[in-house]
Motif scaffolding. Structure first.
Motif, PDB file in Angstrom:
ATOM      1  N   THR A 188      13.929 -24.216 -11.746  1.00 34.61           N
ATOM      2  CA  THR A 188      13.452 -22.894 -11.356  1.00 34.61           C
ATOM      3  C   THR A 188      12.088 -22.976 -10.683  1.00 34.61           C
ATOM      4  OG1 THR A 188      12.961 -20.657 -12.175  1.00 34.61           O
ATOM      5  CG2 THR A 188      12.404 -22.484 -13.627  1.00 34.61           C
ATOM      6  N   SER A 189      11.847 -22.072  -9.761  1.00 37.38           N
ATOM      7  CA  SER A 189      10.572 -22.022  -9.056  1.00 37.38           C
ATOM      8  C   SER A 189       9.489 -21.452  -9.976  1.00 37.38           C
ATOM      9  CB  SER A 189      10.697 -21.166  -7.802  1.00 37.38           C
ATOM     10  OG  SER A 189      11.580 -21.768  -6.872  1.00 37.38           O
ATOM     11  N   VAL A 210      19.532 -24.664  -8.552  1.00 41.35           N
ATOM     12  CA  VAL A 210      18.155 -24.445  -8.104  1.00 41.35           C
ATOM     13  C   VAL A 210      17.965 -22.951  -7.917  1.00 41.35           C
ATOM     14  CG1 VAL A 210      16.435 -24.910  -6.330  1.00 41.35           C
ATOM     15  CG2 VAL A 210      18.072 -26.699  -6.977  1.00 41.35           C
ATOM     16  N   CYS A 250      22.288 -23.787  -4.894  1.00 39.95           N
ATOM     17  CA  CYS A 250      21.076 -22.998  -4.655  1.00 39.95           C
ATOM     18  C   CYS A 250      21.331 -21.495  -4.729  1.00 39.95           C
ATOM     19  CB  CYS A 250      20.518 -23.333  -3.268  1.00 39.95           C
ATOM     20  SG  CYS A 250      20.180 -25.086  -3.029  1.00 39.95           S
ATOM     21  N   GLY A 276      11.343 -24.548  -4.154  1.00 39.89           N
ATOM     22  CA  GLY A 276      12.778 -24.581  -4.386  1.00 39.89           C
ATOM     23  C   GLY A 276      13.533 -25.311  -3.295  1.00 39.89           C
TER      24      GLY A 276
END
Length: 466
Positions: free
Chosen positions: A72-73, A14, A37, A21
């Motif tokens: 992905t954000s 992530v 993350c 996220g």
């Protein structure tokens, strides 16, 4: 929360630990995945770690070994103006790149839906301007008529942070081009395209890439019903591609300012009246002129799009009309802050591009216009046709003098700060004037967001008026 399905026991990276996220990581964990993350910001990593998430440096050698997918954000560019370094590494490692919108569509429907009397629906809204108001208006109408509705995506909560929809529930998603351009799975029941104007061109490599990102909601998603604004060539093109012929009622064409003819399903607004036509006959109408939460032609376009979307769910015109009248509008979007001595103060800080500002200028007369900020690619030429409504401009921002040079013969004053602009406009305003914040520019030269800019405008109005 909606647990992510399909990644049980898998390692999922992530990237970006903002709202979307963090929620994606937690939803992956809830579904049995191992969420790895990363964020370049140390504070963001610390917050994630404090919430029990595993930090995994995606910059280290072998970081993508055994990783099934990278989530992905939306704010992280993956192609233009250049690929993010971690996304490029995922490509090199052969790891698919996806986002939380895709995870939602993969995970929302469960076997429990087979037991429901009414299958839940997803309405997804995209476009350049008006998508927030349109999404919120759809949600408002559904709530007013007693339907279980949740608002998420680019507005409200993160898509994976909502509750799993129940019997007859509706999820209304506002989706930006940043979200639609990457999602591998998008299957809305109803997809809405409001309009298109230049925005985020650096992120999409130009206007064609920007439109292509929006178009994916329809081309990749295959919605059961498509509601498409046809006031621009791109909308006309998209509606033509979605239709199998003149009588195809899976498509609803929407317009503000022009009457739509033909045997299909059309919803349009002219001179303040919304009309619905099916098979060449009028089947519904609403007088929008007294709907205080939806002022101006641009909001009438939003009303048409929202009306069309909820009509696909079988809600009657008169019921929709009643719900419209109780809609208060959204903060920072043609928001009436106050009225004093016959002068209205309107906060449209969300008008972050020239086209949005032009729509705001067209909605009012005798405007004392507060404008300026971080200018976007494409300039502010779109406002020129409506400068006749401007009594005087009060220009703010670090590049206020340069911005002012583009306003031609319009009376103006370079104020730089919001406080000075509001004070000058309020001092000079006369009865019947509207003091309008519609910047036609991004906020980031002076503010963290357009919301902060709008809040400052409100605070300055309150301080000035006492």
């Amino acid at each position: 929360m909606i647990p992510v399905r399909g990644f049980e026991g898998a390692r999922v990276a992530v990237l970006g630990l903002g709202r979307s996220g963090l929620t994606a990581a937690k939803a992956l964990q809830a579904g049995g995945a191992e969420a790895l993350c990363w964020d370049d910001n140390a504070d963001a990593r610390a917050r994630a770690e404090a919430e029990g998430l595993e930090i995994h440096d995606l910059g280290k050698a072998g970081a993508f070994d055994g990783v099934a997918v990278l989530i992905t954000s939306p704010g992280i560019p993956h192609l233009y103006p250049e690929p993010n370094k971690y996304i490029a590494r995922a490509w090199e490692a052969g790891v698919p790149v996806d986002n939380d919108i895709s995870l939602f569509f993969r995970s929302a429907a469960t076997s429990e839906w087979d037991e429901f009397d009414v299958t839940p629906k997803v309405i997804a809204v995209t476009g350049s301007n008006g998508k927030s108001t349109t999404s919120a208006l759809i949600h408002h109408v559904l709530t007013e008529v007693g339907r279980d509705s949740q608002l998420a995506g680019n507005i409200g909560r993160g898509v994976l942070d909502i509750d799993p929809p129940g019997d007859g529930g509706v999820v209304v998603l506002e989706l930006s081009s940043y979200q639609t351009e990457l999602a591998r799975a998008m299957t809305p029941d109803v997809a809405v395209f409001t309009n298109l104007s230049p925005d985020h061109l650096d992120r999409h490599g130009g206007m064609g890439g920007y439109f292509a990102a929006k178009r994916r909601l329809f081309a990749e998603g295959g919605p059961d019903r498509a509601v498409i604004g046809v006031d621009e060539a791109e909308g006309q093109f998209l509606s033509n591609q979605m239709s199998e012929g003149n009588g195809d009622d899976r498509l609803i064409r929407v317009s503000s300012g022009q009457k739509l003819a033909g045997p299909g399903w059309n919803v349009f607004a002219r001179k303040g009246f919304l009309s619905e036509y099916r098979k060449g006959r009028q089947v519904g109408s609403i007088d929008l002129r007294e709907v205080k939460g939806l002022p101006g032609a641009h909001n009438h376009q939003n009303a048409c799009a929202a009306y069309a979307a909820v009509r696909t769910l079988g809600i009657a015109p008169r019921v929709i009309e009643k719900a419209f009248h109780s809609f208060g509008g959204l903060p920072h979007r043609s928001q009436l802050v106050t009225e004093s001595d016959g002068v209205r103060f309107i906060n449209d800080s969300k008008a972050t591009n020239a086209d949005a500002a032009a729509k705001a200028l067209a909605a009012f007369k005798n405007i004392r216009w507060i404008c300026g900020g971080l200018e976007k690619e494409g300039g502010i030429g779109a406002v020129n046709a409506h400068l006749g409504n401007v009594t005087k401009a009060y220009v703010i921002g670090r590049e206020a003098a340069q911005f002012a040079l583009q306003l031609g013969d319009t009376p103006l004053e370079v104020c730089t700060t919001m406080a000075e602009a509001v004070a000058k406009a309020a001092e000079e305003a006369e009865q019947g004037d509207t003091v309008l914040l519609a910047p036609a520019a991004a906020s980031f030269d002076q503010y963290d967001s357009f919301e902060k800019r709008g809040e400052d405008f409100i605070a300055c109005v309150q301080a000035t008026l006492g």
